[in-house]
Design a protein around this motif. Structure first.
Motif, PDB file in Angstrom:
ATOM      1  N   ALA A 165      52.347  52.090  53.680  1.00 29.58           N
ATOM      2  CA  ALA A 165      53.543  52.800  54.158  1.00 29.58           C
ATOM      3  C   ALA A 165      54.010  53.836  53.144  1.00 29.58           C
ATOM      4  N   LEU A 166      53.975  53.477  51.861  1.00 28.26           N
ATOM      5  CA  LEU A 166      54.405  54.414  50.821  1.00 28.26           C
ATOM      6  C   LEU A 166      53.434  55.591  50.694  1.00 28.26           C
ATOM      7  N   HIS A 167      52.154  55.317  50.757  1.00 26.16           N
ATOM      8  CA  HIS A 167      51.158  56.401  50.686  1.00 26.16           C
ATOM      9  C   HIS A 167      51.318  57.345  51.867  1.00 26.16           C
ATOM     10  N   GLN A 168      51.542  56.789  53.037  1.00 27.69           N
ATOM     11  CA  GLN A 168      51.697  57.615  54.234  1.00 27.69           C
ATOM     12  C   GLN A 168      52.926  58.510  54.122  1.00 27.69           C
ATOM     13  N   ALA A 169      53.966  58.008  53.404  1.00 27.69           N
ATOM     14  CA  ALA A 169      55.196  58.793  53.225  1.00 27.69           C
ATOM     15  C   ALA A 169      55.079  59.782  52.073  1.00 27.69           C
ATOM     16  N   VAL A 223      54.182  47.320  44.214  1.00 28.66           N
ATOM     17  CA  VAL A 223      54.755  46.549  45.318  1.00 28.66           C
ATOM     18  C   VAL A 223      53.903  45.296  45.561  1.00 28.66           C
ATOM     19  N   GLU A 224      54.281  44.525  46.573  1.00 30.53           N
ATOM     20  CA  GLU A 224      53.615  43.240  46.782  1.00 30.53           C
ATOM     21  C   GLU A 224      52.490  43.257  47.808  1.00 30.53           C
ATOM     22  N   GLY A 225      52.662  44.002  48.899  1.00 32.86           N
ATOM     23  CA  GLY A 225      51.729  43.825  50.006  1.00 32.86           C
ATOM     24  C   GLY A 225      50.904  45.038  50.360  1.00 32.86           C
ATOM     25  N   TYR A 226      49.849  44.797  51.126  1.00 35.61           N
ATOM     26  CA  TYR A 226      48.987  45.867  51.629  1.00 35.61           C
ATOM     27  C   TYR A 226      49.802  46.886  52.438  1.00 35.61           C
ATOM     28  N   MET A 227      50.624  46.376  53.346  1.00 37.46           N
ATOM     29  CA  MET A 227      51.358  47.271  54.237  1.00 37.46           C
ATOM     30  C   MET A 227      52.393  48.091  53.489  1.00 37.46           C
ATOM     31  N   ASP A 228      52.967  47.527  52.421  1.00 41.31           N
ATOM     32  CA  ASP A 228      53.913  48.291  51.602  1.00 41.31           C
ATOM     33  C   ASP A 228      53.202  49.475  50.945  1.00 41.31           C
ATOM     34  N   VAL A 229      52.013  49.236  50.387  1.00 42.38           N
ATOM     35  CA  VAL A 229      51.236  50.304  49.748  1.00 42.38           C
ATOM     36  C   VAL A 229      50.909  51.386  50.777  1.00 42.38           C
ATOM     37  N   ASP A 270      61.546  44.625  52.913  1.00 44.29           N
ATOM     38  CA  ASP A 270      60.495  45.134  52.035  1.00 44.29           C
ATOM     39  C   ASP A 270      60.428  46.658  52.106  1.00 44.29           C
ATOM     40  N   PRO A 271      59.650  47.313  51.237  1.00 45.30           N
ATOM     41  CA  PRO A 271      59.554  48.777  51.239  1.00 45.30           C
ATOM     42  C   PRO A 271      59.062  49.370  52.555  1.00 45.30           C
ATOM     43  N   GLN A 281      46.231  48.934  68.342  1.00 42.69           N
ATOM     44  CA  GLN A 281      47.608  49.023  68.827  1.00 42.69           C
ATOM     45  C   GLN A 281      48.586  48.424  67.816  1.00 42.69           C
ATOM     46  N   TYR A 282      48.173  47.338  67.183  1.00 44.16           N
ATOM     47  CA  TYR A 282      49.034  46.688  66.177  1.00 44.16           C
ATOM     48  C   TYR A 282      49.344  47.676  65.048  1.00 44.16           C
ATOM     49  N   LEU A 283      48.317  48.383  64.548  1.00 45.56           N
ATOM     50  CA  LEU A 283      48.517  49.325  63.450  1.00 45.56           C
ATOM     51  C   LEU A 283      49.379  50.503  63.889  1.00 45.56           C
ATOM     52  N   LEU A 284      49.154  51.012  65.104  1.00 45.07           N
ATOM     53  CA  LEU A 284      49.957  52.125  65.604  1.00 45.07           C
ATOM     54  C   LEU A 284      51.412  51.696  65.780  1.00 45.07           C
ATOM     55  N   ASP A 285      51.621  50.467  66.258  1.00 43.48           N
ATOM     56  CA  ASP A 285      52.983  49.940  66.407  1.00 43.48           C
ATOM     57  C   ASP A 285      53.679  49.807  65.058  1.00 43.48           C
ATOM     58  N   ARG A 286      52.899  49.568  64.003  1.00 46.30           N
ATOM     59  CA  ARG A 286      53.469  49.477  62.657  1.00 46.30           C
ATOM     60  C   ARG A 286      53.679  50.845  62.040  1.00 46.30           C
TER      61      ARG A 286
END
Length: 592
Positions: A270-274, A262-268, A342-343, A137-142
């Motif tokens: 999010a960008l890949h998903q986009a 970029v700096e973080g896992y989630m930034d990478v 952040d990105p 759920q945390y990942l889906l919410d993000r």
């Protein structure tokens, strides 16, 4: 060595050096040799040469040299065994099982690395299979889709103390190897999982192998608990955060080679998903030269730095720029708008189109740094304006293109309210200062013997060895003059031993074969330096200029004999001086 020499030679011989180097360097064929920009130092004019016939490389700028094994070791920061395994895997060559007589240490290192690889794969699958509430759920919410969760192998480590430990134990991994992986730890004889109650991010290297993990907490801890938001694997034989970039295994395949850092896992993610699959992330550490070499291995010549807007992110970008430039990578800098941090947040708020517009705003590294210098100072204050101009001149001095430099000098002059001519003068001063070579220190090594080597001894030895490779009939003469007592260089002695043994058995010796018999990069480079003139002597042999060779050999032998005599003479004088000093001290003590 852990493998027989013939196995190592077969692996080397079946990996063409031009093919390997061209993955890292753009090569141009000129008269049979290939030239390109050296991957090991920053240069504008190609001085890096690859000889296809001899399967060797040499840089006339920094002195790097060796064979295909040396190149892989230097490019990937591999040790000798890792390089051999890398090359063997590349040609689908099955290396033999090490025998009991092989080096115990090398054997154990190889075994441990193999075991760690199996542990990390097992752990990655375990974490991914255990991805459940509340992590899902945390990942889906993000905003992370199931497809991206699968592509990145995201997982979850439960709050249980030893769930992974029991899983690995059931797979018969030893306690020693589990502890070496840093996924399991031990206290008072009890084993427990290091990562607990965290989203797990497998760290996958350039070659698609799991080498470590990052873990993120799902819920913010109470104020009285000090729990790190992100936790990375510790250093292991397979993992070093200074040598890994998150997402590099996918970014290397991206069509767009302007890689976004970029700096973080989630930034990478999010960008890949986009759709921006050229994004990579540093793993909680400053950018290093090893990261730059990973980027160059991915055929990246230009990057966009996109770190967080906070002061730490700005400083990290500022420090990263010269490291990238020194490795020959072009740099632009970008910051998200002030309304996001952040990105990841920017993509969520403005979408793909908005991010494309943001990328168009990326600034040249010089503009970015000068803007930062200006923001940190009050330019209405005379002293601070002078300091700004001096600091900006240092940045501008790094720009090689004169037209580009002139544009930024004009901009800086307008910003500081100081004449462009004055700034240009300061830039020239910085350029000339940086071009000066520091004076060589005189050390104890500047002895009589070292001076003699400078006068031609080393060159004479090198010449004799290359002649010996082409003309085995001079083996007796060279063996006499290059006797062990006249040499104190282990690399030279080993090369001579290899060549003499091969000559005795009428075996032809190739320089690339000799280099592979040294396991350290330093020794390989030294051997390559000794053997780099081999092709010249081989060409002379085909033109029937044997009289010239014989005269050259006699001249070199004369130099070696003279230097050997001078060394002994200096050693005798030193002994005499020491004895005199000892006598003086004893006399003073006797008559006290």
């Amino acid at each position: 060595m852990i493998y027989p020499q013939e196995v190592i030679e077969e692996v080397r011989a079946n990996n063409d050096i031009v093919d390997i180097v061209s993955k890292y360097v753009a090569l141009t064929n000129k008269g049979g040799n290939y030239f390109g920009l050296c991957p090991f130092h920053n240069e504008k004019t190609p001085s890096f040469s690859v000889n296809s016939a001899k399967q060797m490389y040499h840089c006339f700028g920094c002195g790097a040299g060796g064979n295909v094994v040396s190149f892989v070791m230097q490019s990937e920061n591999y040790n000798f065994l890792d390089a051999i395994k890398f090359l063997a895997d590349r040609i689908h060559y099955t290396l033999p099982t090490p025998t009991a007589s092989d080096s115990a240490k090398s054997n154990e290192n190889l075994r441990l690395r193999s075991s760690l690889q199996e542990i990390y794969v097992a752990a990655a699958r375990f974490y991914h299979d255990n991805l459940q509430e509340p992590a899902t759920q945390y990942l889906l919410d993000r905003g992370i889709t199931p497809k991206i969760i699968k592509n990145f192998g995201l997982g979850f480590s439960s709050a249980d103390w030893d769930k992974l430990y029991k899983h690995l134990q059931a797979k018969k991994f030893s306690h020693e190897d589990m502890l070496a992986s840093d996924l399991i730890r031990e206290k008072n004889g009890k084993y427990y999982d290091r990562f607990r109650n965290r989203i797990m991010f497998p760290i996958i290297d350039f070659d698609n192998k799991v080498v470590g993990f990052g873990g993120r907490i799902i819920e913010e801890p109470p104020n009285d608990q000090q729990i790190a938001k992100y936790l990375n694997s510790a250093e292991t034989p397979l993992f070093s955060k200074k040598r890994q970039l998150y997402g590099i295994n996918t970014a290397r395949k991206a069509q767009n080679k302007d890689i976004i850092i970029v700096e973080g896992y989630m930034d990478v993610i999010a960008l890949h998903q986009a759709g921006f699959t050229q994004a990579v992330g540093v793993l909680g550490t400053a950018l290093t030269v090893h990261h730059c070499r990973l980027l160059k291995r991915a055929n990246c010549n230009s990057v966009i730095l996109l770190f967080d807007r906070d002061s730490a992110g700005v400083k990290a970008m500022y420090r990263s720029i010269p490291i990238l430039l020194n490795e020959g990578i072009k740099v632009r800098c970008l910051q998200v708008t002030e309304d996001v941090k952040d990105p990841d947040e920017y993509i969520k708020k403005y979408g793909v189109v908005g991010f494309l517009r943001l990328l168009d705003q990326a600034k040249n590294h010089a503009t970015f740094r000068i803007d930062i210098l200006a923001k940190e100072r009050d330019l209405t204050d005379s002293e601070q304006r002078i300091d700004f101009t001096q600091q900006a001149a240092r940045v501008l001095a790094e720009i090689q293109n004169p037209i580009e430099a002139d544009v930024y000098i004009q901009d800086t002059a307008e910003l500081a309210g100081i004449s462009a001519d004055v700034i240009l003068s300061e830039v020239k001063k910085d350029k000339s200062y940086s071009a000066e070579k520091p004076p060589r220190e005189l050390t104890h090594a500047t002895s009589a013997k070292a001076n003699l080597l400078k006068k031609g001894f080393a060159n004479a030895v090198t010449t004799c060895i290359n002649i010996l490779l082409v003309y085995p009939k001079y083996s007796g003469k060279i063996k006499e003059i290059l006797a062990p007592e006249n040499l104190d260089d282990n690399v030279t002695l080993k090369i001579l031993d290899i060549v003499h043994r091969n000559n005795e058995h009428n075996l032809k010796t190739e320089p690339a074969d000799i280099i592979t018999q040294f396991e350290t990069l330093t020794d390989q480079k030294h051997a390559a330096e000794i053997l780099k003139e081999f092709a010249t002597f081989e060409k002379m042999s085909t033109s029937k200029r044997e009289q010239d060779i014989e005269k050259l050999l006699n001249d070199m032998c004369g130099i070696i004999k003279k230097n050997a005599l001078e060394i002994r003479k200096n050693e005798t004088q030193q002994i005499t001086t020491d004895l005199h000093s000892i006598g003086t001290v004893l006399t003073k003590k006797l008559y006290k």
